[in-house]
Design a protein around this motif. Sequence first.
Motif, PDB file in Angstrom:
ATOM      1  N   GLN A 172       0.872  -1.196  -0.015  1.00 58.73           N
ATOM      2  CA  GLN A 172       0.090  -0.067   0.107  1.00 58.73           C
ATOM      3  C   GLN A 172       0.912   1.161  -0.130  1.00 58.73           C
ATOM      4  OE1 GLN A 172      -3.319   0.730   2.783  1.00 58.73           O
ATOM      5  NE2 GLN A 172      -3.630  -1.763   2.682  1.00 58.73           N
ATOM      6  N   HIS A 173       1.751   1.114   0.745  1.00 51.66           N
ATOM      7  CA  HIS A 173       3.052   2.366   0.752  1.00 51.66           C
ATOM      8  C   HIS A 173       3.376   2.379  -0.519  1.00 51.66           C
ATOM      9  CE1 HIS A 173       5.750   5.280   1.884  1.00 51.66           C
ATOM     10  NE2 HIS A 173       6.987   4.343   1.398  1.00 51.66           N
ATOM     11  N   ALA A 174       4.017   1.376  -1.403  1.00 47.42           N
ATOM     12  CA  ALA A 174       4.343   1.474  -2.729  1.00 47.42           C
ATOM     13  C   ALA A 174       3.469   2.234  -3.550  1.00 47.42           C
ATOM     14  CB  ALA A 174       4.751  -0.030  -3.223  1.00 47.42           C
ATOM     15  N   VAL A 175       2.180   1.671  -3.351  1.00 51.26           N
ATOM     16  CA  VAL A 175       1.314   2.453  -4.521  1.00 51.26           C
ATOM     17  C   VAL A 175       1.022   3.710  -3.966  1.00 51.26           C
ATOM     18  CG1 VAL A 175      -1.370   2.130  -5.648  1.00 51.26           C
ATOM     19  CG2 VAL A 175       0.269  -0.021  -4.982  1.00 51.26           C
ATOM     20  N   THR A 176       0.814   3.986  -2.913  1.00 51.51           N
ATOM     21  CA  THR A 176       0.641   5.452  -2.400  1.00 51.51           C
ATOM     22  C   THR A 176       1.664   6.420  -2.849  1.00 51.51           C
ATOM     23  OG1 THR A 176      -0.595   4.733  -0.170  1.00 51.51           O
ATOM     24  CG2 THR A 176       0.305   6.771  -0.231  1.00 51.51           C
ATOM     25  N   THR A 177       2.927   5.962  -2.717  1.00 49.31           N
ATOM     26  CA  THR A 177       4.039   6.885  -3.161  1.00 49.31           C
ATOM     27  C   THR A 177       4.030   6.989  -4.658  1.00 49.31           C
ATOM     28  OG1 THR A 177       5.333   5.951  -1.206  1.00 49.31           O
ATOM     29  CG2 THR A 177       6.715   6.973  -2.952  1.00 49.31           C
ATOM     30  N   ALA A 178       3.688   5.946  -5.164  1.00 48.93           N
ATOM     31  CA  ALA A 178       3.505   5.828  -7.019  1.00 48.93           C
ATOM     32  C   ALA A 178       2.561   6.953  -7.292  1.00 48.93           C
ATOM     33  CB  ALA A 178       3.485   4.518  -7.238  1.00 48.93           C
ATOM     34  N   LEU A 179       1.483   6.828  -6.735  1.00 42.82           N
ATOM     35  CA  LEU A 179       0.312   7.793  -6.998  1.00 42.82           C
ATOM     36  C   LEU A 179       0.716   8.977  -6.898  1.00 42.82           C
ATOM     37  CD1 LEU A 179      -2.578   5.488  -5.994  1.00 42.82           C
ATOM     38  CD2 LEU A 179      -2.044   6.294  -8.327  1.00 42.82           C
ATOM     39  N   ILE A 180       1.544   9.368  -5.680  1.00 41.41           N
ATOM     40  CA  ILE A 180       1.829  10.730  -5.222  1.00 41.41           C
ATOM     41  C   ILE A 180       2.872  11.345  -6.089  1.00 41.41           C
ATOM     42  CG2 ILE A 180       2.770  12.056  -3.322  1.00 41.41           C
ATOM     43  CD1 ILE A 180       1.079  10.499  -1.339  1.00 41.41           C
ATOM     44  N   ALA A 181       3.591  10.275  -6.468  1.00 45.66           N
ATOM     45  CA  ALA A 181       4.798  10.683  -7.447  1.00 45.66           C
ATOM     46  C   ALA A 181       4.323  11.266  -8.847  1.00 45.66           C
ATOM     47  CB  ALA A 181       5.828   9.720  -7.462  1.00 45.66           C
ATOM     48  N   GLU A 182       3.231  10.404  -9.256  1.00 43.34           N
ATOM     49  CA  GLU A 182       2.540  10.592 -10.461  1.00 43.34           C
ATOM     50  C   GLU A 182       2.022  12.088 -10.292  1.00 43.34           C
ATOM     51  OE1 GLU A 182      -0.756   8.301 -11.324  1.00 43.34           O
ATOM     52  OE2 GLU A 182      -0.534   8.641 -13.521  1.00 43.34           O
ATOM     53  N   PHE A 183       1.306  12.485  -9.285  1.00 43.87           N
ATOM     54  CA  PHE A 183       0.499  13.622  -9.193  1.00 43.87           C
ATOM     55  C   PHE A 183       1.369  14.804  -8.932  1.00 43.87           C
ATOM     56  CE2 PHE A 183      -1.086  17.039  -6.102  1.00 43.87           C
ATOM     57  CZ  PHE A 183      -2.358  17.062  -6.640  1.00 43.87           C
ATOM     58  N   LEU A 184       2.661  14.644  -8.373  1.00 45.59           N
ATOM     59  CA  LEU A 184       3.968  15.781  -8.420  1.00 45.59           C
ATOM     60  C   LEU A 184       4.177  15.772  -9.787  1.00 45.59           C
ATOM     61  CD1 LEU A 184       5.792  14.761  -5.121  1.00 45.59           C
ATOM     62  CD2 LEU A 184       4.227  16.907  -5.493  1.00 45.59           C
ATOM     63  N   ALA A 185       4.550  14.816 -10.364  1.00 44.49           N
ATOM     64  CA  ALA A 185       5.202  14.913 -11.836  1.00 44.49           C
ATOM     65  C   ALA A 185       4.198  15.599 -12.651  1.00 44.49           C
ATOM     66  CB  ALA A 185       5.260  13.493 -12.245  1.00 44.49           C
ATOM     67  N   ARG A 186       2.763  15.572 -12.495  1.00 44.51           N
ATOM     68  CA  ARG A 186       1.876  16.141 -13.498  1.00 44.51           C
ATOM     69  C   ARG A 186       2.081  17.720 -12.991  1.00 44.51           C
ATOM     70  NH1 ARG A 186      -2.174  12.874 -12.931  1.00 44.51           N
ATOM     71  NH2 ARG A 186      -3.155  13.829 -11.253  1.00 44.51           N
ATOM     72  N   ARG A 187       2.125  18.176 -11.777  1.00 42.04           N
ATOM     73  CA  ARG A 187       2.401  19.395 -11.425  1.00 42.04           C
ATOM     74  C   ARG A 187       3.383  20.123 -11.808  1.00 42.04           C
ATOM     75  NH1 ARG A 187      -0.533  21.962  -7.275  1.00 42.04           N
ATOM     76  NH2 ARG A 187      -2.694  21.564  -7.674  1.00 42.04           N
ATOM     77  N   LEU A 188       4.704  19.101 -11.760  1.00 44.44           N
ATOM     78  CA  LEU A 188       5.894  19.810 -12.186  1.00 44.44           C
ATOM     79  C   LEU A 188       6.335  19.466 -13.570  1.00 44.44           C
ATOM     80  CD1 LEU A 188       7.691  18.745  -8.888  1.00 44.44           C
ATOM     81  CD2 LEU A 188       6.833  20.981  -9.349  1.00 44.44           C
ATOM     82  N   ASN A 189       5.255  19.215 -14.478  1.00 44.48           N
ATOM     83  CA  ASN A 189       5.463  18.889 -15.891  1.00 44.48           C
ATOM     84  C   ASN A 189       6.820  17.939 -16.109  1.00 44.48           C
ATOM     85  OD1 ASN A 189       3.578  20.484 -17.062  1.00 44.48           O
ATOM     86  ND2 ASN A 189       4.924  22.358 -16.732  1.00 44.48           N
ATOM     87  N   MET A 190       6.728  16.897 -15.075  1.00 45.09           N
ATOM     88  CA  MET A 190       7.825  15.837 -15.371  1.00 45.09           C
ATOM     89  C   MET A 190       7.022  14.560 -15.987  1.00 45.09           C
ATOM     90  SD  MET A 190       9.885  16.880 -12.108  1.00 45.09           S
ATOM     91  CE  MET A 190      10.866  15.252 -11.720  1.00 45.09           C
ATOM     92  N   ALA A 191       7.756  13.527 -16.020  1.00 47.30           N
ATOM     93  CA  ALA A 191       7.433  12.328 -16.928  1.00 47.30           C
ATOM     94  C   ALA A 191       6.496  11.521 -15.929  1.00 47.30           C
ATOM     95  CB  ALA A 191       8.278  11.320 -17.444  1.00 47.30           C
ATOM     96  N   GLN A 192       5.273  11.501 -16.189  1.00 49.66           N
ATOM     97  CA  GLN A 192       4.448  10.653 -15.003  1.00 49.66           C
ATOM     98  C   GLN A 192       4.421   8.867 -14.950  1.00 49.66           C
ATOM     99  OE1 GLN A 192      -0.020  12.090 -15.146  1.00 49.66           O
ATOM    100  NE2 GLN A 192       0.823  14.023 -16.370  1.00 49.66           N
ATOM    101  N   GLY A 193       4.628   8.652 -16.087  1.00 50.74           N
ATOM    102  CA  GLY A 193       4.682   7.250 -16.172  1.00 50.74           C
ATOM    103  C   GLY A 193       6.232   6.675 -15.378  1.00 50.74           C
ATOM    104  N   ARG A 194       7.291   7.387 -15.514  1.00 54.45           N
ATOM    105  CA  ARG A 194       8.380   7.182 -14.997  1.00 54.45           C
ATOM    106  C   ARG A 194       8.256   7.172 -13.270  1.00 54.45           C
ATOM    107  NH1 ARG A 194      13.880   8.137 -17.139  1.00 54.45           N
ATOM    108  NH2 ARG A 194      13.537   8.014 -19.280  1.00 54.45           N
ATOM    109  N   ALA A 195       7.539   8.432 -12.902  1.00 60.15           N
ATOM    110  CA  ALA A 195       7.389   8.799 -11.570  1.00 60.15           C
ATOM    111  C   ALA A 195       6.637   7.652 -10.861  1.00 60.15           C
ATOM    112  CB  ALA A 195       6.619  10.127 -11.438  1.00 60.15           C
TER     113      ALA A 195
END
Length: 445
Positions: A275-298
């Motif tokens: 659950q922590h892994a998926v939570t971190t993955a989803l937050i990383a994707e959200f941050l990447a969207r905000r910061l214009n970074m690659a979402q799939g990688r994040a």
Amino acid sequence: MIVPSGEMAVCSRGPEVLEAYLGTCVGVALWDREAQVGGLFHALLAEPLGGSPPAEPLRYAATGLPLFLNALEEKGARVPRLEAAVAGGAIVGPSDDVQLDLQLGARTLERIELFLRATRIPVKLSETGGTFTCCLRLHCLDWTPEIVPVGSHFFRPAASSDIPKPDRTAVESAVAQVKPIPQIAFKILSLLRSETYQMGEISREIRLDQVLAAKVLALCNSPIYGAPEKIESLDRALVFLGERRILQIALSVFLSGIFPSKPGGYSLCKGGLFQHAVTTALIAEFLARRLNMAQGRAYTYGLLHDIGKVVLDQLVTEKAPLFYRQALQNNRPLNEIERELFGMDHSEVGTLLVQHWNLPVDIADAVSGHHNAEAPLLKAAPEEVALITLADFIANRFLGGTHMERLDQTPVIAALRRCGLSAEKLEKVIADMPLAQVRQQASGF
Ligand SMILES: [Fe+2]
Ligand SMILES: [Fe+2]
């Protein structure tokens, strides 16, 4: 019953135990013994930004506390009879770091203390400003509050003081025993990393793997994704959710089998580490969207960042008394304790595992660098490693309680600078995060 961040619960007398897992968030329990009513409020931040009324007032101490009090009064509680317990508000950065005033927890706490003083509600129990996630409980049978460090329910005093420590060789052979990841997962990983979602062959392979196809469809049909009608084929799922989301779900389903399912070790609840892994993955994707970074990688990096804990978990489970005693009684980051007990920390073990799986070097960078303030300076994609440090921090501080962690603060401050995020911007990002969705998705596998 767990009260997640940005929410509250109010109960009458009964066997219910209200719980909130608190890092930087602050929890307040209030109860009125005479009216036999009590409740718990879990505040994320001090006050809404920008002055306009917030869409979710329970996220903030300033707007949530009056609502919490109203809910208690509606059930018969009266302010002069209320008693309180307060916990959380963990600090983030060094207090002298004037450039990055990251005292989010301290500010939320201040708001709550002001409110309790103004309403003259006496605080019967309080433990605030620490560095480790704790759990605030309110037993609704006798209105007893309790504050415990997370993981303490696994703590058993060691029978003997000389439990043998596993050495580096034991850890290395544990890595070698982890089964290889299937070819299809490998292919999905490279599609997500390259941000090209030409699924063709992959969707054929997902279709052929009946167990995987069924799991992907079941997830697509869960309330998390809100499909307007039942999705019965992978083609429909692709249209509805998009290729990147399907690939992410498929990769997560594959990896879920590698993570431990039982509580104990690093997991504080069933499937906690995953659950922590998926939570971190989803937050990383959200941050990447905000910061214009690659979402799939994040997402991929987030999912794999703590993969070393999967290996250490088996050793932790065996050496539990030693591990928990060290983790709970020493005010040190967990990776320091790991190095002492196992000769390696989970970032190093994770890097070995990523190499054992022959995964690309950028994934190894994200795994090895997520707790290391210096590492991003040395890597090809330093912002992406820093992004994982931040996503991990947010997951632990604001959506904690699923797994064992205690972060070193230094890399977080360095990661914020590297991503060009000021304290204010970070607060805005946290305020906008779809927390309930992240929680639901992470527990949906
Ligand atoms: Fe980690
Ligand atoms: Fe983590």
